[in-house]
Design a protein around this motif. Sequence first.
Motif, PDB file in Angstrom:
ATOM      1  N   MET A   1      33.170  40.956  30.169  1.00  0.00           N
ATOM      2  CA  MET A   1      33.771  41.473  31.641  1.00  0.00           C
ATOM      3  C   MET A   1      34.516  40.452  32.358  1.00  0.00           C
ATOM      4  O   MET A   1      35.760  40.594  32.935  1.00  0.00           O
ATOM      5  CB  MET A   1      32.462  41.941  32.403  1.00  0.00           C
ATOM      6  N   LEU A   2      34.084  39.247  32.189  1.00  0.00           N
ATOM      7  CA  LEU A   2      34.768  38.176  32.938  1.00  0.00           C
ATOM      8  C   LEU A   2      35.979  37.678  31.859  1.00  0.00           C
ATOM      9  O   LEU A   2      37.101  37.504  32.608  1.00  0.00           O
ATOM     10  CB  LEU A   2      33.744  36.820  32.868  1.00  0.00           C
ATOM     11  N   VAL A   3      36.141  38.060  30.443  1.00  0.00           N
ATOM     12  CA  VAL A   3      37.367  37.605  30.149  1.00  0.00           C
ATOM     13  C   VAL A   3      38.393  38.811  30.497  1.00  0.00           C
ATOM     14  O   VAL A   3      39.655  38.604  30.691  1.00  0.00           O
ATOM     15  CB  VAL A   3      36.828  37.850  28.630  1.00  0.00           C
ATOM     16  N   VAL A   4      37.915  40.073  30.493  1.00  0.00           N
ATOM     17  CA  VAL A   4      38.960  41.053  31.013  1.00  0.00           C
ATOM     18  C   VAL A   4      39.470  40.817  32.342  1.00  0.00           C
ATOM     19  O   VAL A   4      40.513  41.111  32.487  1.00  0.00           O
ATOM     20  CB  VAL A   4      38.077  42.527  30.801  1.00  0.00           C
ATOM     21  N   LEU A   5      38.454  40.494  33.362  1.00  0.00           N
ATOM     22  CA  LEU A   5      38.849  40.226  34.583  1.00  0.00           C
ATOM     23  C   LEU A   5      39.828  39.061  34.550  1.00  0.00           C
ATOM     24  O   LEU A   5      40.918  39.026  35.369  1.00  0.00           O
ATOM     25  CB  LEU A   5      37.776  39.870  35.673  1.00  0.00           C
ATOM     26  N   ALA A   6      39.589  38.095  33.800  1.00  0.00           N
ATOM     27  CA  ALA A   6      40.528  36.842  33.707  1.00  0.00           C
ATOM     28  C   ALA A   6      41.989  37.399  33.270  1.00  0.00           C
ATOM     29  O   ALA A   6      42.928  36.928  33.784  1.00  0.00           O
ATOM     30  CB  ALA A   6      39.984  35.841  33.048  1.00  0.00           C
ATOM     31  N   LEU A   7      42.064  38.287  32.130  1.00  0.00           N
ATOM     32  CA  LEU A   7      43.301  38.672  31.503  1.00  0.00           C
ATOM     33  C   LEU A   7      43.988  39.665  32.615  1.00  0.00           C
ATOM     34  O   LEU A   7      45.343  39.368  32.683  1.00  0.00           O
ATOM     35  CB  LEU A   7      43.050  39.426  30.361  1.00  0.00           C
ATOM     36  N   PHE A   8      43.105  40.285  33.300  1.00  0.00           N
ATOM     37  CA  PHE A   8      43.968  41.303  34.299  1.00  0.00           C
ATOM     38  C   PHE A   8      44.527  40.315  35.451  1.00  0.00           C
ATOM     39  O   PHE A   8      45.577  40.638  35.842  1.00  0.00           O
ATOM     40  CB  PHE A   8      42.797  42.077  34.955  1.00  0.00           C
ATOM     41  N   ALA A   9      43.545  39.269  35.827  1.00  0.00           N
ATOM     42  CA  ALA A   9      44.314  38.250  36.796  1.00  0.00           C
ATOM     43  C   ALA A   9      45.593  37.613  36.632  1.00  0.00           C
ATOM     44  O   ALA A   9      46.698  37.568  37.287  1.00  0.00           O
ATOM     45  CB  ALA A   9      43.298  37.312  37.307  1.00  0.00           C
ATOM     46  N   LEU A  10      45.685  37.056  35.140  1.00  0.00           N
ATOM     47  CA  LEU A  10      46.709  36.667  34.638  1.00  0.00           C
ATOM     48  C   LEU A  10      48.040  37.398  34.425  1.00  0.00           C
ATOM     49  O   LEU A  10      49.153  37.176  34.549  1.00  0.00           O
ATOM     50  CB  LEU A  10      46.466  35.997  33.282  1.00  0.00           C
ATOM     51  N   MET A  11      47.795  38.903  34.380  1.00  0.00           N
ATOM     52  CA  MET A  11      48.568  39.758  34.243  1.00  0.00           C
ATOM     53  C   MET A  11      49.415  40.060  35.592  1.00  0.00           C
ATOM     54  O   MET A  11      50.282  40.535  35.909  1.00  0.00           O
ATOM     55  CB  MET A  11      48.418  41.013  33.355  1.00  0.00           C
ATOM     56  N   VAL A  12      48.490  40.302  36.494  1.00  0.00           N
ATOM     57  CA  VAL A  12      48.828  40.577  38.025  1.00  0.00           C
ATOM     58  C   VAL A  12      49.430  39.509  38.752  1.00  0.00           C
ATOM     59  O   VAL A  12      50.200  39.663  39.703  1.00  0.00           O
ATOM     60  CB  VAL A  12      47.770  41.350  38.686  1.00  0.00           C
ATOM     61  N   LEU A  13      48.945  38.219  38.675  1.00  0.00           N
ATOM     62  CA  LEU A  13      49.330  37.285  39.285  1.00  0.00           C
ATOM     63  C   LEU A  13      50.929  36.846  39.383  1.00  0.00           C
ATOM     64  O   LEU A  13      51.625  36.655  40.518  1.00  0.00           O
ATOM     65  CB  LEU A  13      48.754  35.798  38.674  1.00  0.00           C
ATOM     66  N   PRO A  14      51.873  37.026  38.154  1.00  0.00           N
ATOM     67  CA  PRO A  14      53.252  37.151  38.441  1.00  0.00           C
ATOM     68  C   PRO A  14      53.690  38.140  39.080  1.00  0.00           C
ATOM     69  O   PRO A  14      54.923  37.661  39.966  1.00  0.00           O
ATOM     70  CB  PRO A  14      53.882  37.267  36.889  1.00  0.00           C
ATOM     71  N   ALA A  15      53.482  39.391  39.015  1.00  0.00           N
ATOM     72  CA  ALA A  15      53.762  40.200  40.062  1.00  0.00           C
ATOM     73  C   ALA A  15      53.626  40.143  41.413  1.00  0.00           C
ATOM     74  O   ALA A  15      54.334  40.261  42.474  1.00  0.00           O
ATOM     75  CB  ALA A  15      53.079  41.871  39.671  1.00  0.00           C
ATOM     76  N   ALA A  16      52.396  39.473  41.870  1.00  0.00           N
ATOM     77  CA  ALA A  16      51.944  39.203  43.230  1.00  0.00           C
ATOM     78  C   ALA A  16      52.876  38.366  43.712  1.00  0.00           C
ATOM     79  O   ALA A  16      53.269  38.199  44.920  1.00  0.00           O
ATOM     80  CB  ALA A  16      50.599  38.938  43.148  1.00  0.00           C
ATOM     81  N   ILE A  17      52.945  37.114  43.026  1.00  0.00           N
ATOM     82  CA  ILE A  17      53.959  36.176  43.440  1.00  0.00           C
ATOM     83  C   ILE A  17      55.389  36.649  43.566  1.00  0.00           C
ATOM     84  O   ILE A  17      56.093  36.120  44.646  1.00  0.00           O
ATOM     85  CB  ILE A  17      53.852  34.968  42.186  1.00  0.00           C
ATOM     86  N   GLY A  18      55.855  37.605  42.654  1.00  0.00           N
ATOM     87  CA  GLY A  18      57.246  38.159  42.951  1.00  0.00           C
ATOM     88  C   GLY A  18      57.432  39.024  44.348  1.00  0.00           C
ATOM     89  O   GLY A  18      58.192  38.885  44.972  1.00  0.00           O
TER      90      GLY A  18
END
Length: 82
Positions: free
Chosen positions: A12-29
Amino acid sequence: MDTAHVEALIGMLVVLALFALMVLPAAIGIAHERRIDRQLRRAGTARDTTRDTSRAPAGRTPASAGHPSRRGATSQHTARAA
Protein backbone atom coordinates in the motif's frame (compact mmCIF):
# COMPACT_ATOMS: atom_id res chain seq x y z
CA MET A 1 1.71 -8.35 13.28
CA ASP A 2 2.22 -11.24 10.96
CA THR A 3 4.05 -11.27 7.65
CA ALA A 4 0.92 -10.89 5.49
CA HIS A 5 -0.05 -7.63 7.17
CA VAL A 6 3.44 -6.20 6.82
CA GLU A 7 3.56 -7.11 3.12
CA ALA A 8 0.13 -5.54 2.57
CA LEU A 9 1.26 -2.36 4.35
CA ILE A 10 4.44 -2.18 2.28
CA GLY A 11 2.46 -2.75 -0.93
CA MET A 12 0.00 0.00 0.00
CA LEU A 13 2.83 2.42 0.79
CA VAL A 14 4.51 1.65 -2.55
CA VAL A 15 1.26 2.32 -4.44
CA LEU A 16 0.75 5.59 -2.55
CA ALA A 17 4.33 6.66 -3.28
CA LEU A 18 3.92 5.90 -6.99
CA PHE A 19 0.63 7.80 -7.04
CA ALA A 20 2.31 10.80 -5.40
CA LEU A 21 5.14 10.70 -7.95
CA MET A 22 2.63 10.71 -10.80
CA VAL A 23 0.44 13.49 -9.38
CA LEU A 24 3.26 15.78 -8.24
CA PRO A 25 4.22 17.15 -11.72
CA ALA A 26 0.58 17.93 -12.49
CA ALA A 27 0.14 19.72 -9.16
CA ILE A 28 3.30 21.75 -9.75
CA GLY A 29 2.09 22.67 -13.26
CA ILE A 30 -1.30 23.80 -11.97
CA ALA A 31 0.33 25.95 -9.29
CA HIS A 32 2.67 27.47 -11.90
CA GLU A 33 -0.22 28.30 -14.25
CA ARG A 34 -2.24 29.87 -11.44
CA ARG A 35 0.75 32.07 -10.53
CA ILE A 36 1.11 33.18 -14.15
CA ASP A 37 -2.63 33.89 -14.35
CA ARG A 38 -2.38 36.09 -11.24
CA GLN A 39 0.58 37.98 -12.72
CA LEU A 40 -1.25 38.52 -16.02
CA ARG A 41 -4.35 39.71 -14.19
CA ARG A 42 -2.28 42.18 -12.14
CA ALA A 43 -0.47 43.41 -15.24
CA GLY A 44 -3.76 43.87 -17.09
CA THR A 45 -5.25 45.77 -14.18
CA ALA A 46 -2.16 47.98 -13.91
CA ARG A 47 -2.20 48.60 -17.67
CA ASP A 48 -5.90 49.52 -17.58
CA THR A 49 -5.40 52.00 -14.74
CA THR A 50 -2.41 53.66 -16.43
CA ARG A 51 -4.28 53.78 -19.72
CA ASP A 52 -7.26 55.47 -18.03
CA THR A 53 -5.12 58.12 -16.32
CA SER A 54 -2.87 58.88 -19.30
CA ARG A 55 -5.39 59.04 -22.12
CA ALA A 56 -4.41 61.12 -25.11
CA PRO A 57 -6.53 64.16 -25.88
CA ALA A 58 -9.53 63.59 -28.08
CA GLY A 59 -8.79 63.43 -31.78
CA ARG A 60 -6.28 61.62 -33.89
CA THR A 61 -3.16 60.05 -32.47
CA PRO A 62 0.11 60.12 -34.40
CA ALA A 63 0.43 57.26 -36.89
CA SER A 64 3.71 56.11 -35.38
CA ALA A 65 2.33 55.83 -31.83
CA GLY A 66 1.03 52.64 -30.33
CA HIS A 67 0.74 49.32 -32.06
CA PRO A 68 3.06 48.56 -35.01
CA SER A 69 0.07 48.06 -37.31
CA ARG A 70 -0.78 51.76 -36.87
CA ARG A 71 2.48 52.89 -38.46
CA GLY A 72 1.25 52.65 -42.00
CA ALA A 73 1.30 50.25 -44.90
CA THR A 74 5.05 50.50 -45.48
CA SER A 75 5.95 48.67 -42.28
CA GLN A 76 3.75 45.67 -43.02
CA HIS A 77 5.30 42.60 -44.57
CA THR A 78 3.40 39.78 -46.20
CA ALA A 79 4.36 36.17 -45.63
CA ARG A 80 4.92 34.03 -48.65
CA ALA A 81 4.55 30.29 -48.85
CA ALA A 82 7.72 28.35 -49.53
